[in-house]
Motif scaffolding. Structure first.
Motif, short mmCIF file in Angstrom:
data_model
loop_
_atom_site.label_atom_id
_atom_site.label_comp_id
_atom_site.label_asym_id
_atom_site.label_seq_id
_atom_site.Cartn_x
_atom_site.Cartn_y
_atom_site.Cartn_z
N PRO A 114 0.83 -1.20 0.00
CA PRO A 114 0.00 0.00 0.00
C PRO A 114 0.87 1.26 0.00
CG PRO A 114 0.05 -0.98 2.18
CD PRO A 114 0.79 -1.91 1.28
N VAL A 115 0.28 2.34 -0.46
CA VAL A 115 0.94 3.64 -0.46
C VAL A 115 0.14 4.55 0.45
CG1 VAL A 115 1.68 5.62 -1.84
CG2 VAL A 115 1.74 3.31 -2.82
N ILE A 116 0.84 5.27 1.33
CA ILE A 116 0.18 6.27 2.16
C ILE A 116 0.48 7.64 1.57
CG2 ILE A 116 2.14 6.43 3.78
CD1 ILE A 116 -0.09 6.98 5.97
N TYR A 117 -0.56 8.44 1.47
CA TYR A 117 -0.45 9.82 0.99
C TYR A 117 -0.82 10.71 2.16
CZ TYR A 117 -0.44 7.74 -3.65
OH TYR A 117 -0.12 7.00 -4.75
N GLN A 124 2.26 17.34 -0.67
CA GLN A 124 1.99 15.92 -0.45
C GLN A 124 3.28 15.16 -0.12
OE1 GLN A 124 1.21 13.00 -3.77
NE2 GLN A 124 -0.90 13.26 -3.03
N LEU A 125 3.14 14.19 0.77
CA LEU A 125 4.22 13.26 1.11
C LEU A 125 3.66 11.86 0.89
CD1 LEU A 125 5.17 14.83 4.57
CD2 LEU A 125 6.18 15.38 2.35
N SER A 126 4.49 10.95 0.42
CA SER A 126 3.99 9.58 0.23
C SER A 126 5.10 8.57 0.49
CB SER A 126 3.44 9.39 -1.18
OG SER A 126 4.47 9.51 -2.15
N TRP A 127 4.68 7.41 0.95
CA TRP A 127 5.60 6.30 1.19
C TRP A 127 4.90 4.99 0.85
CZ3 TRP A 127 5.51 10.43 4.55
CH2 TRP A 127 6.74 11.04 4.85
#
Length: 172
Positions: A114-117, A124-127
């Motif tokens: 999964p990707v978290i936004y 925006q930051l995502s991991w």
């Protein structure tokens, strides 16, 4: 005609094959690798590694490649040491509690991760998140893949945005 294979040898091979799914999963997670990264290191596709983790059969050559990967660099697999990805996940979970955030599965290159936004005033930051760490993100909204999109930020831009947030927080 070759000598018959001793029953003990057959039983040993059967035991290794029976333990392989859990062993692969544990080694991959301990090394902090996605299925794709582990498959690349092992020399087999991530789909093959995924099937092995689910207890499905694969070719003898893939099985041997996976066993060689497990035994290679065993010092990198230190279950008694903290997993740096788990530690990062704790920090990202805290950050996600501070700002609007959502989790989805929308990266075609890592379909099982999964990707978290996280939407912040700095952008925006995502991991990518390890599926093993989702228990830390119960407070985060789950959304359909098409309901949130990546804004195209690079890792460097993400770090710059984090630096802005830190500077703003320490200016007060």
């Amino acid at each position: 005609m070759p000598d018959p294979i001793p029953a003990e040898a057959v039983q040993a091979v059967e035991a290794v094959l029976a333990a392989l799914p859990e062993l692969v999963r544990e080694v991959r997670r301990a090394r902090g690798l996605s299925l794709r990264a582990a498959g690349d290191q092992a020399g087999c596709g991530f789909n093959t590694l995924s099937r092995v983790e689910r207890g499905m059969d694969c070719s003898l050559s893939s099985t041997l490649a996976i066993l060689r990967w497990i035994t290679r660099n065993q010092e990198k697999t230190m279950p008694d040491q903290p997993n740096p990805y788990r530690e990062r996940a704790y920090l990202v979970a805290h950050l996600a509690a501070q700002y609007f955030s959502a989790i989805t599965y929308n990266d075609p290159n890592e379909p099982d991760w999964p990707v978290i936004y996280i939407e912040t005033p700095a952008g925006q930051l995502s991991w990518h998140l390890s599926p093993d760490d989702l228990d830390l993100f119960d407070h985060v909204l789950r959304v359909t893949p098409d309901s949130i999109t990546w804004d195209g930020h690079s890792t460097e831009e993400k770090y710059q945005r984090l630096a802005k947030l830190t500077a703003k927080a320490t200016d007060a």
